[in-house]
Design a protein around this motif. Structure first.
Motif, PDB file in Angstrom:
ATOM      1  N   VAL A 182      68.281  11.930  13.824  1.00  0.00           N
ATOM      2  CA  VAL A 182      69.105  13.059  14.265  1.00  0.00           C
ATOM      3  C   VAL A 182      68.385  14.357  13.903  1.00  0.00           C
ATOM      4  O   VAL A 182      68.213  14.664  12.718  1.00  0.00           O
ATOM      5  CB  VAL A 182      70.504  13.022  13.619  1.00  0.00           C
ATOM      6  CG1 VAL A 182      71.303  14.259  14.004  1.00  0.00           C
ATOM      7  CG2 VAL A 182      71.240  11.753  14.030  1.00  0.00           C
ATOM      8  N   ALA A 228      69.503  13.078   7.834  1.00  0.00           N
ATOM      9  CA  ALA A 228      69.636  13.274   9.274  1.00  0.00           C
ATOM     10  C   ALA A 228      68.333  12.934  10.008  1.00  0.00           C
ATOM     11  O   ALA A 228      68.327  12.130  10.955  1.00  0.00           O
ATOM     12  CB  ALA A 228      70.066  14.703   9.577  1.00  0.00           C
ATOM     13  N   HIS A 229      67.239  13.542   9.626  1.00  0.00           N
ATOM     14  CA  HIS A 229      65.962  13.293  10.306  1.00  0.00           C
ATOM     15  C   HIS A 229      65.561  11.824  10.190  1.00  0.00           C
ATOM     16  O   HIS A 229      65.122  11.206  11.173  1.00  0.00           O
ATOM     17  CB  HIS A 229      64.869  14.187   9.734  1.00  0.00           C
ATOM     18  CG  HIS A 229      63.513  13.942  10.329  1.00  0.00           C
ATOM     19  ND1 HIS A 229      63.182  14.332  11.608  1.00  0.00           N
ATOM     20  CD2 HIS A 229      62.412  13.312   9.821  1.00  0.00           C
ATOM     21  CE1 HIS A 229      61.941  13.965  11.869  1.00  0.00           C
ATOM     22  NE2 HIS A 229      61.450  13.348  10.804  1.00  0.00           N
ATOM     23  N   SER A 233      67.416   9.397  10.044  1.00  0.00           N
ATOM     24  CA  SER A 233      68.329   8.604  10.866  1.00  0.00           C
ATOM     25  C   SER A 233      68.137   8.846  12.357  1.00  0.00           C
ATOM     26  O   SER A 233      68.892   8.296  13.175  1.00  0.00           O
ATOM     27  CB  SER A 233      69.783   8.917  10.489  1.00  0.00           C
ATOM     28  OG  SER A 233      70.019   8.667   9.125  1.00  0.00           O
ATOM     29  N   ILE A 249      73.350  15.009   7.558  1.00  0.00           N
ATOM     30  CA  ILE A 249      74.016  13.742   7.288  1.00  0.00           C
ATOM     31  C   ILE A 249      73.693  13.357   5.851  1.00  0.00           C
ATOM     32  O   ILE A 249      72.535  13.108   5.506  1.00  0.00           O
ATOM     33  CB  ILE A 249      73.556  12.632   8.252  1.00  0.00           C
ATOM     34  CG1 ILE A 249      73.854  13.025   9.698  1.00  0.00           C
ATOM     35  CG2 ILE A 249      74.240  11.307   7.903  1.00  0.00           C
ATOM     36  CD1 ILE A 249      73.324  12.025  10.718  1.00  0.00           C
ATOM     37  N   GLU A 306      70.467  13.620   1.848  1.00  0.00           N
ATOM     38  CA  GLU A 306      70.448  14.108   3.224  1.00  0.00           C
ATOM     39  C   GLU A 306      69.428  13.295   4.038  1.00  0.00           C
ATOM     40  O   GLU A 306      68.241  13.269   3.724  1.00  0.00           O
ATOM     41  CB  GLU A 306      70.086  15.597   3.249  1.00  0.00           C
ATOM     42  CG  GLU A 306      70.643  16.329   4.458  1.00  0.00           C
ATOM     43  CD  GLU A 306      69.952  15.952   5.757  1.00  0.00           C
ATOM     44  OE1 GLU A 306      70.640  15.459   6.679  1.00  0.00           O
ATOM     45  OE2 GLU A 306      68.728  16.151   5.853  1.00  0.00           O
ATOM     46  N   TYR A 331      75.858  10.728  19.196  1.00  0.00           N
ATOM     47  CA  TYR A 331      74.915   9.866  18.498  1.00  0.00           C
ATOM     48  C   TYR A 331      75.548   8.496  18.265  1.00  0.00           C
ATOM     49  O   TYR A 331      76.454   8.345  17.448  1.00  0.00           O
ATOM     50  CB  TYR A 331      74.499  10.501  17.177  1.00  0.00           C
ATOM     51  CG  TYR A 331      73.646  11.743  17.366  1.00  0.00           C
ATOM     52  CD1 TYR A 331      72.308  11.634  17.731  1.00  0.00           C
ATOM     53  CD2 TYR A 331      74.191  13.013  17.215  1.00  0.00           C
ATOM     54  CE1 TYR A 331      71.523  12.766  17.921  1.00  0.00           C
ATOM     55  CE2 TYR A 331      73.419  14.156  17.397  1.00  0.00           C
ATOM     56  CZ  TYR A 331      72.090  14.014  17.754  1.00  0.00           C
ATOM     57  OH  TYR A 331      71.318  15.141  17.949  1.00  0.00           O
ATOM     58  N   VAL A 363      79.088  14.343   7.013  1.00  0.00           N
ATOM     59  CA  VAL A 363      78.333  14.965   8.095  1.00  0.00           C
ATOM     60  C   VAL A 363      78.789  16.412   8.200  1.00  0.00           C
ATOM     61  O   VAL A 363      79.992  16.677   8.297  1.00  0.00           O
ATOM     62  CB  VAL A 363      78.542  14.248   9.436  1.00  0.00           C
ATOM     63  CG1 VAL A 363      77.611  14.828  10.503  1.00  0.00           C
ATOM     64  CG2 VAL A 363      78.310  12.747   9.298  1.00  0.00           C
TER      65      VAL A 363
END
Length: 605
Positions: free
Chosen positions: A71, A66-67, A69, A508, A64, A125, A498
């Motif tokens: 997001v 997301a952060h 990346s 993500i 995972e 995004y 996602v």
């Protein structure tokens, strides 16, 4: 056909619903509200994941990111009329949705995610090509779309309705539907009124597809609540389904025929689509090899519907095919060729809660020698029990040549120690006058309903069985999952994941696949067909295998995958050919294919 720069190889028998309560009820109860306040502790991983062990044993690992990346999105649920305050978690349980689009045509997938509170912003995004994303929704003009008096977002689907080469946006809403024209990747222009869309639809699903084969994308929209309801200003509380099994008091279905030049005509009644069931998911594909896309609808509080298309009219055939044999809580519609036999199977998610209610998910597999009869093999193959299931997608996550299945679940995660199930069952046993009026529903009072559930990642062993490996490969979140999409986000030849969570963060999962597996991908562009090539059917032949996939304009639950088609090939594949049936009817065969490449294919004119 043009070839892109090669990317490096990455290192039968029906199953009836079984109910364990004294009262049978066949569908979920509508929707929730403030599902869970987001906090890092809410994810609560329950297993230590060893990356190398996962790669060695299963061939892939999901991390995972997301952060990392860039997001940090957290979904905000809606808040409806206070007449529904007692069951607000129930009636506002949807709206977290995600879709994939390359809106600027730079060859890198971008991510669009919906928000659902009045005044909240949606996010687009943009893929920065370096593992990170930047939110550009505000500057593109598609962020501030949840305004007071206009309703809120429930999802989004993308399709090039004017064939100018850039995907346009249809916004699925409880409220005023919105259509945005993509201005060559530089911004979006709202064209709702010009298109002729109705003033209000309470929808949870939409699909782009060219039902009549004229080269222009049409649009199906499935209503959930009746379109007569403004959910923020209700005259009374009679807004619930009339039945948990055969409710027909939901929203109507719309089919918008593309007339060209940005104009659409609503033709559902004219072409034979007449339903007021509570639609939650829809998908379209040529299920019978006729050259015409058929339409599948998964309905809440009732049976699924299968509309067979002859190019001009639709005929509902759910009962005769076996698909509409029992009422359940349909929340997902996705297609996959799980046996590599060149036929589409259909996965529909429902509700299963051990000790309370076992509806079971459905995996509809065509019978041998028949294009109109299906068996539900979900139990036999190991993908029946998924908790309170929502979005699901087929995709080859470890590139071994077999399609796997990723499932989101979890309904309302509030107080872990108190459950709403008993009161839920009491309502389900009432007559239509009781069920249909929200005033008769017991107050939620902070209780959970099938909350904090572990997700399922079912790995296809290629021999007729699926095995759940979610936690072993890194998927340990327990958020209230709704929408999920698969996309090769970083052009590495692997499918990343996602996931959108109700009242929770966008996740993500970056996929790492062991380096001994090959793959191939195809990006299609229509000429006589619609330019998005939505509805094209691709059948790949390699070794002794064949696998069929379709270019989709929306599937799963409120979602849309990467439109590029990805095939895993396993070790040392012997590629034979790809056969493309374009929506125009033209059949094209590609030979001399090489693994570990993305092919850009333009329909011969």
């Amino acid at each position: 056909m043009t070839l892109s720069t090669p990317a490096p190889a990455p290192a039968r028998t029906g199953v009836a619903a079984r109910v364990l309560v004294t009262i049978f009820f066949g569908a979920q109860l509508a929707t929730p509200w403030l599902v869970r306040r987001f906090s890092p502790a809410a994810q609560a991983p329950t297993a230590t994941v060893d990356r190398q062990t996962a790669l060695n044993r299963y061939g892939f690992y999901l991390e995972e990111v997301a952060h990392a990346s860039g997001v940090d999105f957290v979904h905000q649920p809606p808040l409806l009329d206070q007449k529904l305050a007692a069951i607000m978690p129930e009636v506002t349980s949807m709206g977290a949705a995600v879709s994939i689009v390359d809106f600027d045509r730079d060859g890198w997938p971008d991510i669009y995610v919906t928000n659902s509170a009045i005044g909240s912003k949606n996010h687009l995004y943009r893929n920065n090509h370096d593992g990170s994303f930047t939110d550009v929704a505000e500057q593109m003009g598609i962020a501030d779309v949840n305004q007071s008096g206009a309703g809120v977002s429930m999802g989004a689907v993308w399709g090039d309705f004017d064939n100018d080469g850039y995907d346009d946006l249809y916004l699925i809403k409880w409220g005023r539907p919105e259509l945005f024209h993509n201005d060559q990747g530089h911004g979006f222009t709202r064209v709702t009124e010009q298109a002729g869309l109705p003033p209000w639809i309470n929808a949870n699903t939409a699909v782009w597809f060219d039902y009549d084969g004229d080269g222009k994308l049409d649009l199906f929209v499935g209503g959930y609540y009746p379109e007569s309801l403004d959910l923020w200003h209700l005259p009374n509380t009679r807004v619930m389904p009339e039945s948990f099994e055969y409710a027909k008091n939901g929203g109507r279905k719309y089919l918008f025929h593309n007339l060209g030049k940005g104009h659409f005509e609503e033709v559902s009644a004219k072409v034979g689509i007449d339903s007021h069931r509570w639609a939650l998911a829809a998908a379209a594909a040529d299920l019978r090899g006729t050259g015409h896309p058929d339409l599948f609808i998964a309905n809440d509080y009732g049976v699924s519907e299968l509309y067979l298309n002859d190019g001009k009219h639709f005929r509902e055939a759910g009962a005769e095919t076996g698909i509409g044999f029992a009422p359940k809580s349909g929340m997902n519609a996705s297609f996959g060729d799980i046996f590599n036999q060149g036929k589409f199977d259909i996965y529909v998610s429902n509700i299963s809660e051990e000790g309370v209610l076992i509806q079971g998910n459905n995996l509809w597999v065509p019978q041998d020698g028949s294009s109109l009869k299906y068996d539900n093999l979900a139990r036999d193959l190991g993908v029946e029990l998924g908790g309170w299931s929502f979005g699901a997608q087929f995709g080859d996550l470890n590139n071994d040549g077999n399609l796997d299945l990723y499932l989101e679940n979890g309904y309302i995660s509030l107080d872990r120690k108190r459950s709403y199930w008993y009161d839920f069952a009491k309502v389900a046993g009432g007559n239509s006058s009781i069920i249909g009026d929200a005033v008769n529903w017991p107050a939620f009072n902070g209780r959970s309903l099938s909350g904090y559930q572990q997700k399922h990642v079912w790995l296809n062993d290629g021999a007729g069985k699926f095995n759940d490996v979610a936690q072993a490969v890194g998927v340990t979140d327990t958020y209230d999952g709704r929408s999920v999409v698969l996309a090769d986000l970083w052009n590495r030849g692997v499918l990343d994941v996602v996931a959108a969570n109700q009242g929770g963060p966008l996740l993500i999962y970056r996929n790492t696949v062991s380096g001994d597996k090959d793959w191939i991908e195809f990006a299609l562009e229509g000429t006589k067909s619609n330019r998005s090539a939505i509805g094209a059917t691709l059948t790949l032949f390699w070794g002794r295998k064949q696998q069929v996939q379709t270019v989709s304009g929306g599937n799963g639950f409120a979602s849309e995958n990467d439109r590029r088609v990805h095939f895993g090939l396993g070790k040392n594949p012997s590629l034979e050919k790809l056969v493309i049936r374009w929506p125009s009817g033209f059949i094209q065969t590609l030979n001399d294919l090489v693994p570990n490449r993305l092919y850009n294919v333009k329909e011969p004119s």
